[in-house]
Each structure stands twice: as C-alpha cells, then as structure tokens.
Design an enzyme around this catalytic site. Structure first.
Site, PDB file in Angstrom:
ATOM      1  N   THR A 282       1.081  -0.892  -0.111  1.00  6.64           N
ATOM      2  CA  THR A 282      -0.071  -0.239   0.370  1.00  6.64           C
ATOM      3  C   THR A 282       0.938   1.024  -0.135  1.00  6.64           C
ATOM      4  O   THR A 282       1.103   2.543  -0.790  1.00  6.64           O
ATOM      5  CB  THR A 282      -0.767   0.339   1.211  1.00  6.64           C
ATOM      6  OG1 THR A 282      -1.633  -1.274   1.188  1.00  6.64           O
ATOM      7  CG2 THR A 282      -1.757   1.204   1.649  1.00  6.64           C
ATOM      8  N   VAL A 283       1.683   1.202   0.831  1.00  5.96           N
ATOM      9  CA  VAL A 283       2.573   2.747   0.921  1.00  5.96           C
ATOM     10  C   VAL A 283       3.640   2.259  -0.427  1.00  5.96           C
ATOM     11  O   VAL A 283       3.569   3.719  -0.718  1.00  5.96           O
ATOM     12  CB  VAL A 283       3.106   2.743   2.558  1.00  5.96           C
ATOM     13  CG1 VAL A 283       4.353   3.624   2.189  1.00  5.96           C
ATOM     14  CG2 VAL A 283       2.354   2.414   3.831  1.00  5.96           C
TER      15      VAL A 283
ATOM     16  N   GLU B 133       9.294   9.952   9.362  1.00  2.81           N
ATOM     17  CA  GLU B 133       7.879  10.793   9.461  1.00  2.81           C
ATOM     18  C   GLU B 133       6.828  10.087   9.694  1.00  2.81           C
ATOM     19  O   GLU B 133       5.889   9.554  10.494  1.00  2.81           O
ATOM     20  CB  GLU B 133       8.057  11.931   8.680  1.00  2.81           C
ATOM     21  CG  GLU B 133       6.660  12.328   8.581  1.00  2.81           C
ATOM     22  CD  GLU B 133       7.544  13.781  10.485  1.00  2.81           C
ATOM     23  OE1 GLU B 133       8.176  14.375  10.549  1.00  2.81           O
ATOM     24  OE2 GLU B 133       6.416  12.684  11.007  1.00  2.81           O
TER      25      GLU B 133
ATOM     26  N   VAL C 280       5.114   7.396  12.726  1.00  3.54           N
ATOM     27  CA  VAL C 280       4.023   7.869  14.024  1.00  3.54           C
ATOM     28  C   VAL C 280       2.360   8.936  12.871  1.00  3.54           C
ATOM     29  O   VAL C 280       3.578  10.075  11.888  1.00  3.54           O
ATOM     30  CB  VAL C 280       4.842   8.785  14.464  1.00  3.54           C
ATOM     31  CG1 VAL C 280       3.497   9.109  15.368  1.00  3.54           C
ATOM     32  CG2 VAL C 280       5.914   7.534  15.374  1.00  3.54           C
TER      33      VAL C 280
ATOM     34  N   GLY D 146       1.019   8.483  10.930  1.00  2.86           N
ATOM     35  CA  GLY D 146       0.537   8.794   9.156  1.00  2.86           C
ATOM     36  C   GLY D 146       1.545  10.014   8.036  1.00  2.86           C
ATOM     37  O   GLY D 146       2.625  10.023   7.682  1.00  2.86           O
TER      38      GLY D 146
ATOM     39  N   ILE E 253       1.263  12.507   9.178  1.00  9.74           N
ATOM     40  CA  ILE E 253       0.949  13.708   9.971  1.00  9.74           C
ATOM     41  C   ILE E 253       2.558  14.534  10.493  1.00  9.74           C
ATOM     42  O   ILE E 253       2.958  13.434  10.328  1.00  9.74           O
ATOM     43  CB  ILE E 253       0.014  13.789  11.034  1.00  9.74           C
ATOM     44  CG1 ILE E 253      -1.459  13.467  10.990  1.00  9.74           C
ATOM     45  CG2 ILE E 253       0.206  15.556  11.778  1.00  9.74           C
ATOM     46  CD1 ILE E 253      -2.026  12.999  12.329  1.00  9.74           C
TER      47      ILE E 253
ATOM     48  N   GLU F 196      -3.247  -3.002  10.126  1.00  2.00           N
ATOM     49  CA  GLU F 196      -2.412  -3.858   9.558  1.00  2.00           C
ATOM     50  C   GLU F 196      -2.330  -5.365   8.803  1.00  2.00           C
ATOM     51  O   GLU F 196      -3.656  -5.793   9.562  1.00  2.00           O
ATOM     52  CB  GLU F 196      -0.956  -4.100  10.882  1.00  2.00           C
ATOM     53  CG  GLU F 196      -0.981  -2.541  11.643  1.00  2.00           C
ATOM     54  CD  GLU F 196       0.383  -2.070  10.747  1.00  2.00           C
ATOM     55  OE1 GLU F 196       0.773  -2.368  10.569  1.00  2.00           O
ATOM     56  OE2 GLU F 196      -0.023  -0.686  10.249  1.00  2.00           O
TER      57      GLU F 196
ATOM     58  N   LYS G  18       4.030   3.256  18.316  1.00  2.00           N
ATOM     59  CA  LYS G  18       4.208   4.522  18.243  1.00  2.00           C
ATOM     60  C   LYS G  18       4.174   5.680  19.991  1.00  2.00           C
ATOM     61  O   LYS G  18       5.274   6.697  19.225  1.00  2.00           O
ATOM     62  CB  LYS G  18       2.761   5.408  17.137  1.00  2.00           C
ATOM     63  CG  LYS G  18       2.689   4.573  16.107  1.00  2.00           C
ATOM     64  CD  LYS G  18       1.601   4.486  14.960  1.00  2.00           C
ATOM     65  CE  LYS G  18       1.069   4.103  13.811  1.00  2.00           C
ATOM     66  NZ  LYS G  18       0.197   3.813  13.451  1.00  2.00           N
TER      67      LYS G  18
ATOM     68  N   GLY H 259      -3.034   4.587   5.506  1.00  4.64           N
ATOM     69  CA  GLY H 259      -3.738   4.690   4.753  1.00  4.64           C
ATOM     70  C   GLY H 259      -2.732   5.607   3.060  1.00  4.64           C
ATOM     71  O   GLY H 259      -1.621   6.294   3.833  1.00  4.64           O
TER      72      GLY H 259
HETATM   73  N1  HSE Z   1      -2.863   0.710  11.283  1.00  8.21           N
HETATM   74  C1  HSE Z   1      -2.498   1.594  11.270  1.00  8.21           C
HETATM   75  C2  HSE Z   1      -3.032   2.287  11.426  1.00  8.21           C
HETATM   76  C3  HSE Z   1      -1.628   1.826   9.742  1.00  8.21           C
HETATM   77  O1  HSE Z   1      -4.664   1.814  11.231  1.00  8.21           O
HETATM   78  O2  HSE Z   1      -3.312   3.127  12.119  1.00  8.21           O
HETATM   79  C4  HSE Z   1      -0.465   3.329  10.516  1.00  8.21           C
HETATM   80  O3  HSE Z   1       0.224   3.564  11.148  1.00  8.21           O
END
Ligand code: HSE
Length: 400
Positions: A11-12, A122, A125, A127, A129, A183, A198, A296
């Site tokens: 995804t990322v 970055e 933690v 995503g 932000i 996840e 995180k 996301g």
């Molecule tokens: N599974 C994580 C969440 C993804 O829902 O925040 C991002 O770290």
C-alpha cells in the site's frame, strides 16, 4: 538526477512510487528524482515500469547510483537486515515501519551517524501528519511535558463506527481492513501494539533517548462494548484509544496505551474516522495539536516521500539523532493517578463504601450502573475495584 529505490510495493510503497512517477520535484531539489528500483517478492508483469522491479536486494544495495531508499516493507525481518546493509553501504533510508524504529532505532540511528548518512521515519507515527520533525526541530527549545495522541487510524475508525453508526466491533474492523487501514495482522491495531510502538517513538523523540515499548503498559479496544459507548455519550464524552506519555517533575517518564473516556470539550474527542491527532504540551509553547490522516496509501506515502525529498537535498546531518538505551527512567505505572469510568452490577452501598459519593448513571444496561471515580493511583484503584468487579476505562481530563 537522483536515483532512489523502494523496498516493498504494498500500500505505502506503491503510493511512494506514484508520487515520484507523477510529480516533478526538480524545483524543490534541483534534481529530477527517479525511482530506479523497486524490491518486491511478487511479480508485476503488467506494470508500465515492470523493468525496474527486482526480487534481489543486491540490485539495490550494490548500486552506487542509488543514494536514497524508502523502506515500506513493514515487519521486522528482513526490513532490519536490509536497512542496516543500506546504511552501512552509505545510503540514506526513510521508513514508515514503526515496529522497526521502535525495536532497532538506536542501532540504526548509530550506524547512520557513523556512516554520515540519514535515517528518517516521519511516516512511522501519524501516517502523513508531520509530528516527528516538529518534535525534533520546531519544538526543540521546549521540554515536552506531555503527549496524548490518537495514533491508530484503524481503531479510531472502528470506535467512530461504533459511536456514530452503532456498528458492532467486528463489522467495523472488516470495513477498516477492506479500506486498507488495518495492519496485516489486525491484532497489532486492536490490541494497541501499533499505538504502543508509536508512543514509544514519540517518547524517544520527547526525551531524546530510547524508550523501550516493552516498558509501556498497553491495552487495546477489544473489550470496549456498545454499552461503554452509550455511557460515554451520557457523560458528554467519547471513547478513544490514546497513546499517552508524560515527563514527571522528578524526571521520570510515564507512558501507556489505553482506551480513554474524553470529554467532548477536549479536542481529541472530536477526532473521527481514520484521522489521527497528537496533542503535545511543551513547557514554553503549551499545547499544540497535530491532526490529519494517520493511515492509508497516499497520506503515509506523502510523509515517506517528503523524507526522500529531504534526503535527496541533504544527505548528511551535522547533528545526527542518537537514542541512547537504558537512560530513560520509567515511572512505576501503579503510581500514576487517573480518574476512572466504572460500570458495575454492584449495589449502591458497596459503590459508596469503596468510591464515596459518586454520581450513578443508569438506564444503559439492566441491573448495571456507571460512575466516574475521583483521581487515584492505578494501584489504589485496582485494590478498590477488585472488591467491586467493575469494568473500568481511564478518563483523560484536560489537566492530565
Ligand atoms: N494500521 C495503522 C493504523 C496504519 O491503523 O493507524 C498506520 O500506521
């Protein structure tokens, strides 16, 4: 021309590829940035750039043209071995992998410093932000007294569905998985482990030294029921999974992950859906809140790509980040004081005997009442509640 590589086309990773494929950062960096290689164990025969895919890590680590790598594989292994090898080969690395940073951060940061390259995280933690960089740069004059954050998008999505739609937990989790938030193993989200990694990373950023996630008591949201949600509503509150850290006056660190009941007047309570928010309290600044999409594809890829761009511009750091291990002194969690929401089938007299004259809330479940206790240490609360057998949720107050 700067050549980069991506480890992992999930995804990322695919989001990072799209950003560099579709955008021109030449004005920002002075160079065209090209994705030269993508490592993945799968085949992508129909991809328009199928020739850049490889299954052999050596094609990246031994390629002197590749100076910056985005590690978006997730999991500890082989992400750890690959990252170490890349840093040792003199390449800058960025990662969205909180598990890796929270486990091997001290060693990887030390190798990066020794090799005079950068290791950035970055996206690990919050995503997309910006929160790691603000802690290390904009807020560096402050002692970070407190951090309270909604750090997991999946659980926030699930709780929002329960609060607003009356959805059952399992249905909301399936929807979160379908949308690609969760996840691979949803236990990491719903049992609080993802948020734990995180808050450990944020605590390390706040203290300047490594905070081991194993020292952070962690509860998830699996035991939260629709009745808890209804009690919260009656109390003018919402339930959120909170990663919390505080540096005490005596220089100890307290941290935890737990579902907390939060009054609607506190901004964190209004953070809905997959959004994350991190409230940071600095001794000079006071409160600051960082808010945005915490999970996301595009949001997380945005933060990874920003690190890539930063490292294309600046490959070394004059003052590299080093996290020493064993320096942070942790407060015994039993000593931390909280107020608690309790629901119980015990009778009024017993409740009054143990918790004093608290206001009882009824009408949610037959034969059950709820109340909010005064503030007391976790140890004290556990002793009193053992006699009541109540289900309890911490209450986050404005002055906690
Ligand atoms: N599974 C994580 C969440 C993804 O829902 O925040 C991002 O770290």
């Amino acid at each position: 021309m700067a050549k980069i590589a991506i480890l992992g086309f999930g995804t990322v990773g695919s989001g990072v590829f799209d950003i560099f494929d579709q955008s021109d950062f030449q004005r920002k960096t002075g160079e065209v940035i090209e994705v030269k290689r993508v490592l993945d164990i799968r085949d992508f025969p129909d991809h328009p750039k199928k020739e850049i895919f490889t299954k052999d890590f050596n094609d990246i680590v031994n390629d002197d043209e590749i100076s910056v790598v985005a590690e978006t594989m997730g999991g500890l292994h082989p992400a750890y071995e690959f990252t170490k090898a890349l840093l040792e080969a003199g390449k800058c690395v960025t990662t969205s992998n909180k598990e890796l940073v929270a486990t091997y951060g001290p060693e990887l940061l030390r190798i990066a410093a020794e090799k005079n390259v950068r290791y950035l995280f970055e996206a690990s933690v919050g995503g997309g932000i910006p929160v790691i960089r603000p802690l290390s740069a904009c807020l560096q004059a402050n002692k970070i007294e407190k951090i309270a954050g909604i750090l997991n998008g999946t659980t926030n999505f699930i709780l929002t569905q329960m609060i607003e739609e009356g959805s059952e937990f399992e249905d909301a989790l399936s929807e979160a998985q379908r949308r690609g938030y969760a996840e691979r193993n949803p236990a990491a989200d719903i049992e609080g482990h993802d948020a734990c990694r995180k808050i450990a990373i944020l605590s390390s950023m706040a203290t300047g030294d490594f905070v081991d996630y194993n020292d952070i008591p962690t509860e998830g949201i699996c035991d939260i029921t629709l009745n808890d949600v209804k009690y919260a509503e009656k109390l003018g509150s919402a339930i959120k999974l909170i990663g919390y850290a505080e540096q005490t006056d005596s220089g100890e660190l307290y941290a935890c992950v737990a579902p907390m009941m939060i009054k609607k007047s506190i901004p964190l309570s209004g953070v809905r859906d997959v959004f994350n928010a991190v409230m940071v309290t600095g001794n000079y600044l006071g409160d600051a809140m960082f808010y945005g999409r915490g999970a996301g594809k595009e949001a997380t890829a945005s933060a990874v790509s920003a690190d890539v761009i930063d490292m294309v511009k600046t490959k070394t750091s004059a003052h590299p980040l080093i996290w020493e291990e064993g320096k942070v002194k942790m407060l015994n969690p039993a000593e931390k004081e909280w107020s608690y929401f309790v629901r119980t089938t015990a009778d009024k007299t017993k409740i009054a005997e143990l918790f004093g004259n608290v206001e009882l809330i009824s009408g949610v479940a037959e034969g059950e009442v709820g109340f909010v206790s005064e503030k007391m240490s976790e140890k004290e609360f556990a002793e009193r509640n053992a006699q009541l057998g109540g289900a309890a949720i911490k209450v986050l107050q404005a002055n906690d």
